[in-house]
Design a protein around this motif. Structure first.
Motif, mmCIF file in Angstrom:
data_model
loop_
_atom_site.group_PDB
_atom_site.id
_atom_site.type_symbol
_atom_site.label_atom_id
_atom_site.label_comp_id
_atom_site.label_asym_id
_atom_site.label_seq_id
_atom_site.Cartn_x
_atom_site.Cartn_y
_atom_site.Cartn_z
ATOM 1 N N GLY A 276 31.453 6.582 4.811
ATOM 2 C CA GLY A 276 31.341 6.890 6.235
ATOM 3 C C GLY A 276 32.461 7.722 6.829
ATOM 4 N N PHE A 277 33.371 8.234 5.997
ATOM 5 C CA PHE A 277 34.460 9.064 6.505
ATOM 6 C C PHE A 277 34.042 10.541 6.516
ATOM 7 N N ALA A 278 34.773 11.339 7.282
ATOM 8 C CA ALA A 278 34.427 12.757 7.426
ATOM 9 C C ALA A 278 35.469 13.638 6.750
ATOM 10 N N VAL A 279 35.000 14.759 6.172
ATOM 11 C CA VAL A 279 35.898 15.776 5.632
ATOM 12 C C VAL A 279 36.093 16.820 6.729
ATOM 13 N N ILE A 280 37.306 16.950 7.224
ATOM 14 C CA ILE A 280 37.586 17.884 8.324
ATOM 15 C C ILE A 280 37.805 19.299 7.798
ATOM 16 N N GLN A 281 38.677 19.412 6.791
ATOM 17 C CA GLN A 281 38.979 20.734 6.233
ATOM 18 C C GLN A 281 39.529 20.585 4.827
ATOM 19 N N THR A 282 39.464 21.667 4.070
ATOM 20 C CA THR A 282 40.012 21.711 2.712
ATOM 21 C C THR A 282 40.749 23.031 2.522
ATOM 22 N N LYS A 283 41.708 23.039 1.602
ATOM 23 C CA LYS A 283 42.438 24.272 1.291
ATOM 24 C C LYS A 283 42.867 24.260 -0.173
ATOM 25 N N GLU A 284 42.868 25.448 -0.777
ATOM 26 C CA GLU A 284 43.443 25.636 -2.112
ATOM 27 C C GLU A 284 44.491 26.737 -2.016
ATOM 28 N N VAL A 285 45.769 26.370 -2.205
ATOM 29 C CA VAL A 285 46.866 27.327 -2.060
ATOM 30 C C VAL A 285 47.942 27.067 -3.107
ATOM 31 N N SER A 286 48.743 28.084 -3.341
ATOM 32 C CA SER A 286 49.906 27.936 -4.215
ATOM 33 C C SER A 286 51.116 27.557 -3.375
ATOM 34 N N MET A 287 52.021 26.789 -3.972
ATOM 35 C CA MET A 287 53.229 26.364 -3.267
ATOM 36 C C MET A 287 54.454 26.640 -4.129
ATOM 37 N N ARG A 288 55.553 26.988 -3.462
ATOM 38 C CA ARG A 288 56.844 27.145 -4.135
ATOM 39 C C ARG A 288 57.699 25.910 -3.860
ATOM 40 N N PRO A 289 58.748 25.702 -4.632
ATOM 41 C CA PRO A 289 59.607 24.527 -4.407
ATOM 42 C C PRO A 289 60.105 24.432 -2.962
ATOM 43 N N GLU A 290 60.481 25.575 -2.370
ATOM 44 C CA GLU A 290 60.967 25.532 -0.983
ATOM 45 C C GLU A 290 59.861 25.152 0.001
ATOM 46 N N ASP A 291 58.599 25.505 -0.341
ATOM 47 C CA ASP A 291 57.467 25.109 0.501
ATOM 48 C C ASP A 291 57.284 23.591 0.458
ATOM 49 N N VAL A 292 57.416 23.036 -0.744
ATOM 50 C CA VAL A 292 57.268 21.587 -0.915
ATOM 51 C C VAL A 292 58.334 20.845 -0.117
ATOM 52 N N ARG A 293 59.552 21.349 -0.160
ATOM 53 C CA ARG A 293 60.640 20.689 0.579
ATOM 54 C C ARG A 293 60.382 20.726 2.088
ATOM 55 N N ARG A 294 59.845 21.849 2.538
ATOM 56 C CA ARG A 294 59.599 21.985 3.972
ATOM 57 C C ARG A 294 58.409 21.129 4.416
ATOM 58 N N VAL A 295 57.379 21.059 3.594
ATOM 59 C CA VAL A 295 56.153 20.347 3.978
ATOM 60 C C VAL A 295 56.275 18.842 3.768
ATOM 61 N N PHE A 296 56.842 18.448 2.623
ATOM 62 C CA PHE A 296 56.820 17.024 2.266
ATOM 63 C C PHE A 296 58.158 16.307 2.441
ATOM 64 N N GLN A 297 59.204 17.060 2.655
ATOM 65 C CA GLN A 297 60.516 16.505 2.996
ATOM 66 C C GLN A 297 60.928 15.361 2.075
ATOM 67 N N ASN A 298 60.766 14.121 2.482
ATOM 68 C CA ASN A 298 61.262 12.974 1.700
ATOM 69 C C ASN A 298 60.595 12.844 0.335
ATOM 70 N N ASN A 299 59.361 13.343 0.217
ATOM 71 C CA ASN A 299 58.642 13.222 -1.062
ATOM 72 C C ASN A 299 58.783 14.466 -1.932
ATOM 73 N N ALA A 300 59.564 15.420 -1.489
ATOM 74 C CA ALA A 300 59.627 16.721 -2.155
ATOM 75 C C ALA A 300 60.087 16.637 -3.607
ATOM 76 N N GLU A 301 61.072 15.777 -3.872
ATOM 77 C CA GLU A 301 61.663 15.727 -5.208
ATOM 78 C C GLU A 301 60.635 15.377 -6.284
ATOM 79 N N THR A 302 59.760 14.445 -5.996
ATOM 80 C CA THR A 302 58.778 14.019 -6.991
ATOM 81 C C THR A 302 57.615 15.009 -7.128
ATOM 82 N N LEU A 303 57.441 15.883 -6.129
ATOM 83 C CA LEU A 303 56.301 16.801 -6.144
ATOM 84 C C LEU A 303 56.631 18.200 -6.640
ATOM 85 N N THR A 304 57.917 18.551 -6.615
ATOM 86 C CA THR A 304 58.318 19.927 -6.920
ATOM 87 C C THR A 304 57.844 20.384 -8.298
ATOM 88 N N GLU A 305 58.009 19.549 -9.304
ATOM 89 C CA GLU A 305 57.604 19.942 -10.657
ATOM 90 C C GLU A 305 56.081 20.092 -10.773
#
Length: 365
Positions: A276-305
């Motif tokens: 019963g949940f709705a899908v609002i939007q989807t995206k497929e994009v490439s990210m750089r390490p600096e993008d991850v740090r800016r977007v995810f902040q506290n979780n950046a370290e585990t996601l960068t690789e």
């Protein structure tokens, strides 16, 4: 005044002529031995293209188009057609549609632009990189567009999310360099707004493609293609886009590049919509390490690789209790898959805003 000629000895001339002839023969033989055939290039072997194969002109009350494999990335032109059912079931470079009236049109993935000019009372299903109309009236478009759709000097325009499928469609999206997860169908830009009037709007959520663009008539060459307009089977995920959200709670669910990324994303959509949940939007994009740090902040370290392996696929899911449900789905269905899911509903809105703002900037929206 006269001219002076010297008469040569016949013997000497004969000898010289014999020598000359012998020399010429030797030279000719040598040249003949050294002559090579002119090189043949790949473009010399191409079949000649007939422009008529890549256009539809002046047709009325007909079911026409092109079957899969007939265009293979070429550009196409449709003009001056009336009351026609037009099926372009292949990928193409660009498509222009001019001076058409009361036609139903399906366009497979277009690598570049789709441009409607001076058309009216059209009903369409379109997948493309760029979508634009000029001087058009009363169009209903089920759209998948990688960039922001643009209307100019056009009125009575209605848009819905692309819902269509045929066996080759997924491959055609890849051949056109388009992602089924990048769809800005509801983010319309009006170049010529009129104060106090609205030139465009969204189709009712209950609208179905087959209400606008019927299946090919039995007996036509397109009837053999297994077409489906079922939203659940659509190559492009059905999203709510700019429609009002059902809840204040949204969740960011992100898959990292892998062998089954697209399949996993579709599996998630099936799971959440079934609940019963709705899908609002989807995206497929490439990210750089600096993008991850800016977007995810506290979780950046585990996601960068993880982002170094390729583009990520992210979804905004909406509904009361969606965060808790998504975290449960993540553990039970995608336990062995690397994913990111919002931790709680207090931080989930920031996750959604940070990621999709980044994605829109990345895509120039």
């Amino acid at each position: 005044m006269g001219c002076f000629f010297s008469k040569k000895s016949k013997r000497k001339s004969s000898k010289k002529d014999l020598t000359t002839t012998t020399t010429e023969n030797s030279t000719n033989n040598a040249v003949s031995d050294n002559v090579e055939e002119a090189p043949k290039y790949s473009w010399d072997k191409r079949e000649k293209v007939d422009p008529k194969d890549f256009m539809l002109t002046g047709l009325k009350d007909a079911t026409v188009g092109r079957l899969p494999g007939k265009l293979n990335g070429q550009q196409f032109v449709i003009q001056e057609c009336e009351n026609c059912n037009i099926f372009i079931l292949d990928h193409s470079a660009t498509i222009t549609i001019d001076d058409c009236v009361n036609c139903r049109v399906v366009l497979g993935p277009v690598k570049g632009s789709v441009f409607f000019r001076d058309c009216k009372e059209m009903k369409c299903a379109v997948a493309c990189q760029q979508f634009r109309t000029r001087d058009c009236k009363k169009m209903e478009v089920f759209l998948c567009c990688a960039t922001q759709p643009i209307i100019e000097a056009s009125t009575g325009m209605k848009f819905g999310c692309f819902q269509y499928s045929y066996p080759e469609l997924g491959a055609h999206f890849r051949d056109a360099g388009l992602s089924v997860f990048n769809n800005n169908w509801s983010n319309i830009h009006d170049f010529t707004p009129v104060s106090g009037e609205t030139n465009w709007g969204l189709l009712p959520e209950s609208s179905a493609v087959l209400d606008c663009v019927p299946l090919p008539e039995p007996g036509s060459e397109f009837a053999s293609v297994r077409i489906s307009a079922d939203a659940g089977a659509s190559a492009v995920p059905l999203t709510r886009g700019g429609r009002r959200k059902q809840s204040d709670e949204s969740c960011l669910f992100m898959f990292f590049a892998g062998e089954h990324t697209a399949t996993d994303a579709r599996k998630l959509i099936d799971e959440v919509t079934r609940k019963g949940f709705a899908v609002i939007q989807t995206k497929e994009v490439s990210m750089r390490p600096e993008d991850v740090r800016r977007v995810f902040q506290n979780n950046a370290e585990t996601l960068t690789e993880l982002i170094t392996k390729g583009p990520v696929v992210a979804l905004e899911l909406n509904g009361d209790g969606v965060v808790e449900t998504c975290r449960k789905i993540s553990n039970e269905v995608f336990g062995g898959t690397q994913v990111f899911v919002s931790e709680n509903k207090n931080s989930s809105s920031a996750d959604v805003d940070n990621f999709f703002n980044f994605a829109d900037m990345q895509m120039g929206l």
